[in-house]
Design a protein around this motif. Structure first.
Motif, mmCIF file in Angstrom:
data_model
loop_
_atom_site.group_PDB
_atom_site.id
_atom_site.type_symbol
_atom_site.label_atom_id
_atom_site.label_comp_id
_atom_site.label_asym_id
_atom_site.label_seq_id
_atom_site.Cartn_x
_atom_site.Cartn_y
_atom_site.Cartn_z
ATOM 1 N N ILE A 19 -7.597 17.377 -14.278
ATOM 2 C CA ILE A 19 -8.075 16.158 -13.154
ATOM 3 C C ILE A 19 -6.999 15.621 -12.801
ATOM 4 C CG2 ILE A 19 -9.603 14.908 -12.203
ATOM 5 C CD1 ILE A 19 -12.162 15.717 -14.841
ATOM 6 N N ARG A 20 -6.728 15.592 -11.640
ATOM 7 C CA ARG A 20 -6.603 14.747 -10.905
ATOM 8 C C ARG A 20 -6.600 13.607 -10.046
ATOM 9 N NH1 ARG A 20 -0.199 17.670 -9.023
ATOM 10 N NH2 ARG A 20 0.590 15.578 -9.163
ATOM 11 N N ILE A 21 -6.831 12.558 -10.235
ATOM 12 C CA ILE A 21 -6.966 12.182 -9.262
ATOM 13 C C ILE A 21 -6.366 10.845 -8.211
ATOM 14 C CG2 ILE A 21 -8.997 9.296 -8.875
ATOM 15 C CD1 ILE A 21 -10.151 10.477 -12.136
ATOM 16 N N PHE A 22 -5.920 11.168 -6.877
ATOM 17 C CA PHE A 22 -5.245 11.092 -6.117
ATOM 18 C C PHE A 22 -6.106 9.086 -5.584
ATOM 19 C CE2 PHE A 22 -3.637 14.717 -6.339
ATOM 20 C CZ PHE A 22 -2.813 14.586 -6.663
ATOM 21 N N HIS A 23 -5.603 7.951 -5.566
ATOM 22 C CA HIS A 23 -6.238 6.935 -5.100
ATOM 23 C C HIS A 23 -4.997 5.677 -4.206
ATOM 24 C CE1 HIS A 23 -9.825 4.697 -4.894
ATOM 25 N NE2 HIS A 23 -9.179 3.461 -4.216
ATOM 26 N N GLY A 24 -5.082 5.491 -2.938
ATOM 27 C CA GLY A 24 -4.313 4.375 -1.980
ATOM 28 C C GLY A 24 -4.617 3.260 -3.044
ATOM 29 N N THR A 25 -3.812 2.244 -2.989
ATOM 30 C CA THR A 25 -3.463 1.429 -2.800
ATOM 31 C C THR A 25 -4.127 0.384 -1.684
ATOM 32 O OG1 THR A 25 -1.232 0.806 -2.848
ATOM 33 C CG2 THR A 25 -1.731 1.242 -4.892
ATOM 34 N N GLU A 26 -4.446 1.154 -0.450
ATOM 35 C CA GLU A 26 -5.082 0.185 0.589
ATOM 36 C C GLU A 26 -6.109 1.119 1.483
ATOM 37 O OE1 GLU A 26 -3.067 -2.131 1.633
ATOM 38 O OE2 GLU A 26 -1.917 -1.909 -0.367
ATOM 39 N N ASP A 27 -6.594 1.779 0.217
ATOM 40 C CA ASP A 27 -8.384 2.392 0.512
ATOM 41 C C ASP A 27 -8.985 1.273 0.442
ATOM 42 O OD1 ASP A 27 -10.731 3.256 0.341
ATOM 43 O OD2 ASP A 27 -10.205 5.156 -0.798
ATOM 44 N N THR A 28 -10.162 0.916 1.836
ATOM 45 C CA THR A 28 -11.049 -0.264 1.977
ATOM 46 C C THR A 28 -12.100 0.463 2.076
ATOM 47 O OG1 THR A 28 -10.777 0.148 4.155
ATOM 48 C CG2 THR A 28 -9.043 -1.449 3.695
ATOM 49 N N ILE A 29 -12.330 1.477 1.440
ATOM 50 C CA ILE A 29 -13.800 1.804 1.557
ATOM 51 C C ILE A 29 -13.897 2.590 0.385
ATOM 52 C CG2 ILE A 29 -15.511 4.040 1.654
ATOM 53 C CD1 ILE A 29 -13.496 4.556 4.259
ATOM 54 N N ALA A 30 -13.493 2.459 -0.804
ATOM 55 C CA ALA A 30 -13.407 2.794 -2.437
ATOM 56 C C ALA A 30 -12.373 1.926 -3.103
ATOM 57 C CB ALA A 30 -13.432 4.758 -2.676
ATOM 58 N N PRO A 31 -12.913 1.326 -4.439
ATOM 59 C CA PRO A 31 -12.070 -0.306 -4.540
ATOM 60 C C PRO A 31 -11.366 0.649 -5.654
ATOM 61 C CG PRO A 31 -15.113 -0.402 -4.433
ATOM 62 C CD PRO A 31 -14.932 1.125 -3.881
ATOM 63 N N LEU A 32 -10.337 0.242 -5.655
ATOM 64 C CA LEU A 32 -8.764 0.720 -6.690
ATOM 65 C C LEU A 32 -9.752 1.086 -7.915
ATOM 66 C CD1 LEU A 32 -6.615 2.153 -7.418
ATOM 67 C CD2 LEU A 32 -5.681 -0.021 -7.072
ATOM 68 N N GLY A 33 -10.572 -0.137 -8.263
ATOM 69 C CA GLY A 33 -11.065 -0.197 -9.725
ATOM 70 C C GLY A 33 -11.673 0.580 -10.096
ATOM 71 N N GLU A 34 -13.150 0.907 -9.174
ATOM 72 C CA GLU A 34 -13.676 2.072 -9.303
ATOM 73 C C GLU A 34 -13.038 3.276 -9.767
ATOM 74 O OE1 GLU A 34 -16.550 2.669 -6.677
ATOM 75 O OE2 GLU A 34 -17.679 0.895 -6.176
ATOM 76 N N ALA A 35 -12.412 3.492 -8.705
ATOM 77 C CA ALA A 35 -11.604 5.267 -9.812
ATOM 78 C C ALA A 35 -10.857 4.958 -10.398
ATOM 79 C CB ALA A 35 -10.754 5.532 -8.331
ATOM 80 N N GLU A 36 -9.778 3.666 -11.533
ATOM 81 C CA GLU A 36 -9.627 3.281 -12.316
ATOM 82 C C GLU A 36 -10.533 3.803 -13.090
ATOM 83 O OE1 GLU A 36 -5.770 0.607 -11.568
ATOM 84 O OE2 GLU A 36 -8.318 -0.672 -10.708
#
Length: 70
Positions: A19-36
């Motif tokens: 699994i590769r989870i890509f997450h943008g640091t400027e994402d205002t819809i899905a918080p970075l902490g949740e993805a981490e």
């Protein structure tokens, strides 16, 4: 409304080998902490933080060249 109620259950992803989870640091819809947190609960997951990208990091100009093989 849909996204505010949607969730990902990491337990359902345990059987996926890679699994590769890509997450943008400027994402205002899905918080970075949740993805981490989701990534931390899946030992086979690679968490990739993309600086300067928003909610759809695959739209960033160099995404394909950087992350897609072939």
């Amino acid at each position: 409304d849909y996204l505010s109620q949607a969730s990902i259950d990491p337990e359902r992803l345990r059987r996926v080998e890679r699994i590769r989870i890509f997450h943008g640091t400027e994402d205002t819809i899905a918080p970075l902490g949740e993805a981490e947190e989701i990534g931390s609960r899946l030992p086979q997951a690679e968490f990739i933080r993309i600086t300067g990208a928003g909610h759809c990091p695959f739209l960033k100009r160099d995404f394909r060249e950087t992350f897609c093989n072939g």
